[in-house]
Enzyme design. Structure first.
Site, PDB file in Angstrom:
ATOM      1  N   ARG A  28       0.830  -1.209   0.000  1.00  0.00           N
ATOM      2  CA  ARG A  28       0.000   0.000   0.000  1.00  0.00           C
ATOM      3  C   ARG A  28       0.860   1.252   0.000  1.00  0.00           C
ATOM      4  NH1 ARG A  28      -1.774   3.055   4.435  1.00  0.00           N
ATOM      5  NH2 ARG A  28      -3.510   4.468   3.930  1.00  0.00           N
ATOM      6  N   ASP A  76     -19.465   5.259  10.263  1.00  0.00           N
ATOM      7  CA  ASP A  76     -19.945   6.024  11.413  1.00  0.00           C
ATOM      8  C   ASP A  76     -20.039   7.481  10.993  1.00  0.00           C
ATOM      9  OD1 ASP A  76     -20.630   6.644  14.109  1.00  0.00           O
ATOM     10  OD2 ASP A  76     -18.577   7.332  14.426  1.00  0.00           O
ATOM     11  N   GLY A  99     -10.452  -5.347  13.179  1.00  0.00           N
ATOM     12  CA  GLY A  99      -9.844  -4.598  14.271  1.00  0.00           C
ATOM     13  C   GLY A  99      -8.731  -3.686  13.775  1.00  0.00           C
ATOM     14  N   ILE A 153      -4.929  -2.226  13.243  1.00  0.00           N
ATOM     15  CA  ILE A 153      -3.638  -2.837  12.901  1.00  0.00           C
ATOM     16  C   ILE A 153      -2.629  -2.465  13.979  1.00  0.00           C
ATOM     17  CG2 ILE A 153      -1.797  -2.935  11.187  1.00  0.00           C
ATOM     18  CD1 ILE A 153      -3.858  -2.251   9.068  1.00  0.00           C
ATOM     19  N   HIS A 181     -26.021 -19.414  11.376  1.00  0.00           N
ATOM     20  CA  HIS A 181     -25.747 -20.833  11.622  1.00  0.00           C
ATOM     21  C   HIS A 181     -26.860 -21.744  11.097  1.00  0.00           C
ATOM     22  CE1 HIS A 181     -23.119 -23.759  13.002  1.00  0.00           C
ATOM     23  NE2 HIS A 181     -23.094 -23.541  14.310  1.00  0.00           N
ATOM     24  N   ASP A 188     -22.123 -23.554   8.274  1.00  0.00           N
ATOM     25  CA  ASP A 188     -21.489 -24.267   9.379  1.00  0.00           C
ATOM     26  C   ASP A 188     -20.125 -23.657   9.679  1.00  0.00           C
ATOM     27  OD1 ASP A 188     -19.569 -25.415   7.531  1.00  0.00           O
ATOM     28  OD2 ASP A 188     -21.156 -26.814   6.936  1.00  0.00           O
TER      29      ASP A 188
END
Length: 493
Positions: free
Chosen positions: A302, A360, A435, A437, A463, A467
Site C-alpha cells: 500500500r 460512522d 480490528g 492494525i 448458523h 457451518d
C-alpha cells in the site's frame, strides 16, 4: 352587495306572482321567505354566509392546491422533515426545492410540481410526514390549470397588504443535520452564517465562530477545571532553590452547577432503521469465528501504491484490498453471499457481490455498499469508496447506495478495538468486523522474533445455513490473499 340587491329584487317580483296560500311543486330550488315562495334555477345562484360555495370570486387570487408527499419507493410510508427551503409567502416554480426529508434509508429532496405561492406548511422541522398526505399548500393561477377537485382548497379573500409583504424566497444552505441542530439550539439562522466547507457548506466550527463573535452569546458550560492564569511579565517570581524541584501550579476547580433536564426524542431516520434491522437480526442464530492476519506485506504494498493513487486523485486505504479479497473468497464459497427467505425454505445465491461497508457518520450508523465488486479492480473499489465516504459525511447518500447489499465488512479498527461481535444485517447471512492494525512481535519459521503488522478479524454467520467449517475455510482463503497480496493477481479478472 350587488348579489344581495339582485336577490331582494327577485324576491319582490316572485311575490307578486305566487300566492302565499299555494305552493307549487317545482324541479327548481325553492327559497322560502315570510309570505312569499320564490323559485330559482339551481344554476342561477349559490350563496351562503357560512359556507363558501364559490370556487372563484373577484377578491380570490387563485386556487390553493394541496401538494401531497408522493411515494418515494422502497416501501417507505413516512419520513422526517429535516429542512424547509421555502416559507409561507414564498414564490416557487416547478422543480424548485421544497424541503429535504429523511427516511430510514436515505435523504431525499422534494421539488415543486407547480408555479405559485406557498400558503401553508403542514409540518415543522423534525415532524413525521406521511406519504399521500398534504405537505404544503400552493396557490396557483387558476387560468393556467385546474387542480383535481379533491386537491383544491378554498382560499379566503386576501388584502393588498398581504400581497405586498410576501418575503423573497431564501437560498438553500448546505449543512449536516448535526450542524442544523446546533444552530437551532442557539437560535442562529443558517443564512447569516458564512460556510467555510466545500461548496460553502456550513461546518460546526462556523457555528461556534459565529457564536463567539456575537455579543452576549451563551456557550455550553465547560466541565474542565479552572486553571490559574500565568503571572504577567512585569511581576517577578522568586527564584526557587536549585536543589528543589520547580513547583507546578495546582489546578483550582469549583463545583459545576448542573441544571439540566431529561429530554425525550422520537426515534427517527437512520436510528429508526437500525432499530428495525437489529430487531430482525435477533431472530438469526449467530455463529462467531475470529482470527488474526499478518498484514506486513500488504502494508508495504500500500505504501508503494499510495503515491500512484494520489496522482489519480484517489485516496487508497486498506479497505479496497479487504473488499476485493472478500469477493475472491465469495467466488469459492457462494453460500456466504446468499440470503434465506423468511420461512427458511429457500436459499437465494446472489450473482452480484455488493459488499457493504459500515460507516460512522453524524447521522448515525449507515452501511452503503460497493456494487458488483466481482468485476471491479482494487482501484475501482477505492474510487467508489471515496465517493460513498464523501456522500456519507455530507448526509447525501441515495437509496440505491444503501440498499441491495449481499455481504458486509465493518472496519471498527479505525476507531479502536481488536475483536468484536458483529451483528448480521438481514437478509444477509455473514458479516466481518476488522480490528485495528497493531505492531506486535511474532516468530518466523526460524524461531526469530520480528516486527509484524497484525490485524484481528471477527466473523459472524447465520448458523442455520452456514457451518463453522465453511466460515473457517473462507476466512483462511481471505487471510491468504491479504498476507500474500501477490497471490490475488492469479485470481483477478
Amino acid at each position: 352587495m350587488a348579489a344581495v340587491t339582485a336577490l331582494r329584487s327577485c324576491c319582490r317580483a316572485a311575490g307578486r306572482l305566487v300566492c302565499t296560500h299555494r305552493l307549487r311543486s317545482c324541479s327548481s330550488i325553492r327559497f322560502i321567505k315570510s309570505k312569499y315562495v320564490c323559485v330559482f334555477d339551481k344554476s342561477a345562484l349559490k350563496f351562503s354566509h357560512q359556507q363558501r360555495l364559490f370556487r372563484t370570486s373577484a377578491v380570490s387570487c387563485g386556487q390553493i392546491v394541496q401538494f401531497k408527499l408522493s411515494d418515494i419507493g422502497e416501501g417507505i410510508t413516512e419520513v422526517t422533515v429535516k429542512e424547509w427551503y421555502i416559507k409561507e409567502g414564498d414564490s416557487v416554480s416547478q422543480f424548485d426545492s421544497i424541503c429535504e426529508v429523511q427516511s430510514d434509508k436515505a435523504s431525499v429532496t422534494i421539488t415543486s410540481r407547480y408555479d405559485g405561492i406557498i400558503r401553508k406548511l403542514h409540518y415543522s422541522i423534525d415532524d413525521i410526514a406521511f406519504v399521500g398526505k398534504p405537505l404544503v399548500d400552493i396557490e396557483i393561477d387558476a387560468s393556467k390549470g385546474v387542480a383535481p377537485e379533491e386537491d383544491v382548497v378554498e382560499t379566503p379573500p386576501m388584502s393588498h397588504e398581504e400581497h405586498t409583504h410576501q418575503e423573497i424566497k431564501g437560498h438553500k444552505t448546505l449543512a449536516t443535520p448535526a450542524v442544523r441542530r446546533l444552530a437551532m439550539e442557539n437560535n442562529i439562522k443558517l443564512s447569516e452564517v458564512v460556510g467555510t466547507g466545500k461548496d460553502n457548506r456550513i461546518l460546526k466550527e462556523d457555528i461556534l465562530n459565529y457564536l463567539a463573535k456575537q455579543t452576549g452569546a451563551i456557550l455550553p458550560p465547560s466541565p474542565k477545571a479552572e486553571i490559574v492564569p500565568p503571572l504577567r511579565k512585569t511581576e517577578t517570581v522568586p527564584a526557587a532553590p536549585k536543589d528543589k524541584a520547580r513547583k507546578i501550579p495546582v489546578p483550582v476547580s469549583r463545583p459545576i452547577a448542573f441544571s439540566g433536564k431529561d429530554k425525550t426524542e422520537p426515534v427517527t431516520g437512520f436510528q429508526k432503521a437500525m432499530v428495525k434491522t437489529m430487531s430482525a437480526a435477533l431472530k438469526i442464530p449467530h455463529f462467531g469465528y475470529c482470527d488474526e492476519i499478518d498484514l506486513t506485506q500488504l502494508v508495504q504494498l500500500r505504501e508503494e501504491l499510495k503515491p500512484l493513487a494520489e496522482l489519480r486523485g484517489v485516496k487508497l486505504s486498506f479497505m479496497p484490498f479487504f473488499i476485493k479479497a472478500a469477493s475472491l473468497g465469495l467466488l469459492q464459497y457462494p453460500i456466504l453471499n446468499a440470503s434465506l427467505d423468511e420461512n427458511c425454505q429457500n436459499v437465494t445465491y446472489k450473482a452480484s457481490h455488493n459488499i457493504g461497508v459500515a460507516m460512522d457518520t453524524e447521522q448515525g450508523l449507515i452501511v452503503p455498499n460497493v456494487k458488483n465488486v466481482q468485476v471491479c479492480s482494487v482501484f475501482d473499489i477505492a474510487v467508489e469508496l471515496n465517493r460513498l465516504q464523501s456522500l456519507g459525511s455530507a448526509g447525501q447518500l441515495g437509496t440505491s447506495d444503501l440498499t441491495g447489499g449481499t455481504f458486509t465488512l465493518s472496519n471498527i479498527g479505525t476507531i479502536g478495538g481488536t475483536y468484536a461481535k458483529p451483528v448480521i444485517l438481514p437478509p444477509e447471512v455473514a458479516i466481518g468486523a476488522l480490528g485495528k492494525i497493531q505492531v506486535l512481535p511474532r516468530f518466523n519459521g526460524k524461531g526469530e522474533v520480528f516486527k509484524a503488522q497484525i490485524m484481528n478479524v471477527s466473523w459472524s454467520a447465520d448458523h442455520r445455513i452456514i457451518d463453522g467449517a465453511t466460515m473457517a475455510r473462507f476466512s483462511n482463503l481471505w487471510k491468504s490473499y491479504l498476507e500474500n497480496p501477490a497471490s490475488m493477481l492469479l485470481d483477478l479478472k
